[in-house]
Design a protein around this motif. Sequence first.
Motif, PDB file in Angstrom:
ATOM      1  N   ILE A   1       0.845  -1.189   0.000  1.00 23.72           N
ATOM      2  CA  ILE A   1       0.000   0.000   0.000  1.00 23.72           C
ATOM      3  C   ILE A   1       0.884   1.243   0.000  1.00 23.72           C
ATOM      4  CG2 ILE A   1      -1.883   1.221   1.146  1.00 23.72           C
ATOM      5  CD1 ILE A   1      -2.612  -1.590   0.227  1.00 23.72           C
ATOM      6  N   TYR A   2       0.597   2.161  -0.927  1.00 24.63           N
ATOM      7  CA  TYR A   2       1.328   3.424  -0.970  1.00 24.63           C
ATOM      8  C   TYR A   2       0.580   4.545  -0.263  1.00 24.63           C
ATOM      9  CZ  TYR A   2       4.211   1.165  -4.542  1.00 24.63           C
ATOM     10  OH  TYR A   2       5.044   0.310  -5.218  1.00 24.63           O
ATOM     11  N   ALA A   3      -0.748   4.537  -0.378  1.00 21.66           N
ATOM     12  CA  ALA A   3      -1.548   5.600   0.243  1.00 21.66           C
ATOM     13  C   ALA A   3      -2.973   5.100   0.423  1.00 21.66           C
ATOM     14  CB  ALA A   3      -1.529   6.857  -0.624  1.00 21.66           C
ATOM     15  N   TYR A   4      -3.643   5.637   1.445  1.00 19.88           N
ATOM     16  CA  TYR A   4      -5.052   5.310   1.681  1.00 19.88           C
ATOM     17  C   TYR A   4      -5.666   6.457   2.466  1.00 19.88           C
ATOM     18  CZ  TYR A   4      -3.553   4.187   6.426  1.00 19.88           C
ATOM     19  OH  TYR A   4      -3.027   4.272   7.681  1.00 19.88           O
ATOM     20  N   TYR A   5      -6.899   6.795   2.150  1.00 23.93           N
ATOM     21  CA  TYR A   5      -7.520   7.915   2.860  1.00 23.93           C
ATOM     22  C   TYR A   5      -9.024   7.974   2.581  1.00 23.93           C
ATOM     23  CZ  TYR A   5      -6.748   9.918  -1.798  1.00 23.93           C
ATOM     24  OH  TYR A   5      -6.689  10.107  -3.163  1.00 23.93           O
ATOM     25  N   TYR A   6      -9.743   8.482   3.606  1.00 21.26           N
ATOM     26  CA  TYR A   6     -11.138   8.863   3.443  1.00 21.26           C
ATOM     27  C   TYR A   6     -11.152  10.346   3.096  1.00 21.26           C
ATOM     28  CZ  TYR A   6     -12.641   4.595   5.896  1.00 21.26           C
ATOM     29  OH  TYR A   6     -12.868   3.300   6.266  1.00 21.26           O
TER      30      TYR A   6
ATOM     31  N   ILE B   1      -7.776   2.451  -6.263  1.00 22.78           N
ATOM     32  CA  ILE B   1      -9.178   2.098  -6.074  1.00 22.78           C
ATOM     33  C   ILE B   1      -9.883   3.320  -5.497  1.00 22.78           C
ATOM     34  CG2 ILE B   1     -10.827   0.636  -4.851  1.00 22.78           C
ATOM     35  CD1 ILE B   1      -8.652  -1.514  -4.747  1.00 22.78           C
ATOM     36  N   MET B   2     -10.914   3.788  -6.164  1.00 29.95           N
ATOM     37  CA  MET B   2     -11.703   4.928  -5.702  1.00 29.95           C
ATOM     38  C   MET B   2     -13.120   4.413  -5.432  1.00 29.95           C
ATOM     39  SD  MET B   2     -10.308   7.586  -8.626  1.00 29.95           S
ATOM     40  CE  MET B   2     -11.007   9.064  -7.912  1.00 29.95           C
ATOM     41  N   TYR B   3     -13.498   4.377  -4.158  1.00 37.18           N
ATOM     42  CA  TYR B   3     -14.771   3.775  -3.742  1.00 37.18           C
ATOM     43  C   TYR B   3     -15.701   4.872  -3.204  1.00 37.18           C
ATOM     44  CZ  TYR B   3     -17.993   0.354  -1.737  1.00 37.18           C
ATOM     45  OH  TYR B   3     -19.095  -0.403  -1.458  1.00 37.18           O
TER      46      TYR B   3
ATOM     47  N   THR C   1     -21.664  16.642  -3.605  1.00 36.06           N
ATOM     48  CA  THR C   1     -20.883  16.071  -2.507  1.00 36.06           C
ATOM     49  C   THR C   1     -20.603  14.599  -2.777  1.00 36.06           C
ATOM     50  OG1 THR C   1     -21.871  17.586  -0.894  1.00 36.06           O
ATOM     51  CG2 THR C   1     -20.825  15.600  -0.032  1.00 36.06           C
ATOM     52  N   CYS C   2     -19.389  14.179  -2.449  1.00 37.76           N
ATOM     53  CA  CYS C   2     -19.035  12.768  -2.615  1.00 37.76           C
ATOM     54  C   CYS C   2     -18.029  12.379  -1.544  1.00 37.76           C
ATOM     55  CB  CYS C   2     -18.436  12.534  -4.004  1.00 37.76           C
ATOM     56  SG  CYS C   2     -18.088  10.791  -4.361  1.00 37.76           S
ATOM     57  N   ARG C   3     -18.374  11.371  -0.763  1.00 37.43           N
ATOM     58  CA  ARG C   3     -17.450  10.838   0.237  1.00 37.43           C
ATOM     59  C   ARG C   3     -16.852   9.555  -0.309  1.00 37.43           C
ATOM     60  NH1 ARG C   3     -15.576  11.340   5.110  1.00 37.43           N
ATOM     61  NH2 ARG C   3     -15.196   9.565   6.475  1.00 37.43           N
ATOM     62  N   MET C   4     -15.518   9.456  -0.253  1.00 37.03           N
ATOM     63  CA  MET C   4     -14.829   8.339  -0.885  1.00 37.03           C
ATOM     64  C   MET C   4     -13.787   7.721   0.039  1.00 37.03           C
ATOM     65  SD  MET C   4     -14.127   9.919  -4.694  1.00 37.03           S
ATOM     66  CE  MET C   4     -14.099   8.302  -5.475  1.00 37.03           C
ATOM     67  N   LEU C   5     -13.452   6.476  -0.280  1.00 35.14           N
ATOM     68  CA  LEU C   5     -12.306   5.817   0.331  1.00 35.14           C
ATOM     69  C   LEU C   5     -11.383   5.421  -0.810  1.00 35.14           C
ATOM     70  CD1 LEU C   5     -10.608   4.434   2.471  1.00 35.14           C
ATOM     71  CD2 LEU C   5     -12.199   2.499   2.443  1.00 35.14           C
ATOM     72  N   ASN C   6     -10.155   5.928  -0.766  1.00 31.48           N
ATOM     73  CA  ASN C   6      -9.183   5.665  -1.825  1.00 31.48           C
ATOM     74  C   ASN C   6      -8.017   4.839  -1.290  1.00 31.48           C
ATOM     75  OD1 ASN C   6     -10.806   7.724  -3.001  1.00 31.48           O
ATOM     76  ND2 ASN C   6      -9.133   8.261  -4.371  1.00 31.48           N
ATOM     77  N   VAL C   7      -7.564   3.915  -2.122  1.00 34.84           N
ATOM     78  CA  VAL C   7      -6.379   3.123  -1.804  1.00 34.84           C
ATOM     79  C   VAL C   7      -5.496   3.070  -3.045  1.00 34.84           C
ATOM     80  CG1 VAL C   7      -5.479   0.841  -1.213  1.00 34.84           C
ATOM     81  CG2 VAL C   7      -7.527   1.704  -0.066  1.00 34.84           C
ATOM     82  N   GLU C   8      -4.223   3.406  -2.874  1.00 31.34           N
ATOM     83  CA  GLU C   8      -3.250   3.299  -3.958  1.00 31.34           C
ATOM     84  C   GLU C   8      -2.246   2.208  -3.577  1.00 31.34           C
ATOM     85  OE1 GLU C   8      -1.479   7.052  -4.978  1.00 31.34           O
ATOM     86  OE2 GLU C   8      -3.377   8.141  -4.739  1.00 31.34           O
ATOM     87  N   PHE C   9      -2.004   1.296  -4.501  1.00 39.38           N
ATOM     88  CA  PHE C   9      -1.140   0.167  -4.177  1.00 39.38           C
ATOM     89  C   PHE C   9      -0.291  -0.229  -5.375  1.00 39.38           C
ATOM     90  CE2 PHE C   9      -4.977  -1.613  -5.965  1.00 39.38           C
ATOM     91  CZ  PHE C   9      -4.544  -2.663  -6.757  1.00 39.38           C
TER      92      PHE C   9
ATOM     93  N   LEU D   1     -13.762  -5.050   3.079  1.00 37.02           N
ATOM     94  CA  LEU D   1     -12.335  -5.351   2.997  1.00 37.02           C
ATOM     95  C   LEU D   1     -11.500  -4.069   2.974  1.00 37.02           C
ATOM     96  CD1 LEU D   1     -12.334  -8.331   0.485  1.00 37.02           C
ATOM     97  CD2 LEU D   1     -11.498  -8.387   2.841  1.00 37.02           C
ATOM     98  N   LEU D   2     -11.960  -3.074   2.209  1.00 28.98           N
ATOM     99  CA  LEU D   2     -11.250  -1.788   2.167  1.00 28.98           C
ATOM    100  C   LEU D   2     -11.222  -1.134   3.544  1.00 28.98           C
ATOM    101  CD1 LEU D   2     -12.575  -0.249  -1.166  1.00 28.98           C
ATOM    102  CD2 LEU D   2     -10.182  -0.746  -0.643  1.00 28.98           C
ATOM    103  N   LYS D   3     -12.351  -1.169   4.240  1.00 26.08           N
ATOM    104  CA  LYS D   3     -12.425  -0.565   5.564  1.00 26.08           C
ATOM    105  C   LYS D   3     -11.528  -1.302   6.560  1.00 26.08           C
ATOM    106  CE  LYS D   3     -16.309  -0.893   7.823  1.00 26.08           C
ATOM    107  NZ  LYS D   3     -17.730  -0.680   8.260  1.00 26.08           N
ATOM    108  N   SER D   4     -11.546  -2.624   6.500  1.00 27.58           N
ATOM    109  CA  SER D   4     -10.679  -3.415   7.386  1.00 27.58           C
ATOM    110  C   SER D   4      -9.213  -3.129   7.100  1.00 27.58           C
ATOM    111  CB  SER D   4     -10.954  -4.911   7.193  1.00 27.58           C
ATOM    112  OG  SER D   4     -12.274  -5.234   7.576  1.00 27.58           O
ATOM    113  N   LEU D   5      -8.886  -2.973   5.818  1.00 26.73           N
ATOM    114  CA  LEU D   5      -7.514  -2.673   5.427  1.00 26.73           C
ATOM    115  C   LEU D   5      -7.083  -1.317   5.970  1.00 26.73           C
ATOM    116  CD1 LEU D   5      -4.986  -3.423   3.766  1.00 26.73           C
ATOM    117  CD2 LEU D   5      -6.084  -2.376   1.778  1.00 26.73           C
TER     118      LEU D   5
END
Length: 302
Positions: free
Chosen positions: A20-25, A43-45, A89-97, A141-145
């Motif tokens: 994982i390089y970056a992750y953020y809400y 991944i943009m959720y 408005t958009c709330r997202m969870l992003n993960v870069e890997f 899974l994203l949230k647990s990660l």
Amino acid sequence: MGNGSIFDENLLKTDYSPIIYAYYYKQWNEFHMAFHQHDSTEIMYVIQGDCLVEWDGGTGGREKVVKLKKGEFILLDANVPHRLIVENTCRMLNVEFGFSDHSGYVPSIKQLAAEEEPLRAMISAPTSYLMLIDPDDVYHLLKSLALELDHRGSDGGVLDRMLMSQLLIRISRLRRETENNASHQVEQYVKQSIEFMHQNYDRSIRVNEMAAHVSLHPGYLQRIFKTHSGQTLMEYLTAVRMEKAKMLLQQTDIPIADISDYVGAGSRQYFHALFKKHTKQTPIEFRNSINTHRFLDKGENI
């Protein structure tokens, strides 16, 4: 590895582990991001609201865009220029890997792909993006990660790699399920179109009418029908009409001059030209050949 692409064939040849390089809400409000790119898969959720993701597919043409709503996510390949557009408005969870040399006890991507055909298929099918609808598995899974990374101070560990590996497997399975559902839906559209032609071949019908019957854009229906059947809609319709004409010529005494009206083939001249093209015989020759066969059959015992 040189980059963090999930679609790198080296993942199937050499042992690498996800990293994982970056992750953020983040909650975005009326935001237009500038085009950018990075050496990692992203991944943009969408957790809440909606947004647009615009990207350059690398073909040199105009950019493409998809709209994401709650419960949908996009997986963007590494080094693809893209940007986020939020009108409200958009709330997202992003993960870069990406991927690093394999270490530890968690199986490598290569080992996982050897056991998981959907993962192997996903890695082997390069694309700029995947847009998928989540049945909730991916978000959990994203949230647990994210929670595990927070707990460990984002330095990575066994559970992080396990969760990331599980996430990639789930996404690959979801991709397969989506493709299978799409394939089934295409088959239904084609089947409905064929049924419509068989029920309406006796009158003048056009592609627009067939498309309206199945609620699709005419161009899209043309494309999927040709891919699925090997014929255009009008080629298939003409074949149906010619088979009906052969049946009428063979089984009834309807005058040949009237057959074109029974099968919706337009003018008599046009019908004759079509029939000869499809059967190598004129309607008269076809009917006479059938009558000749009948006569010979009846005279066999004489």
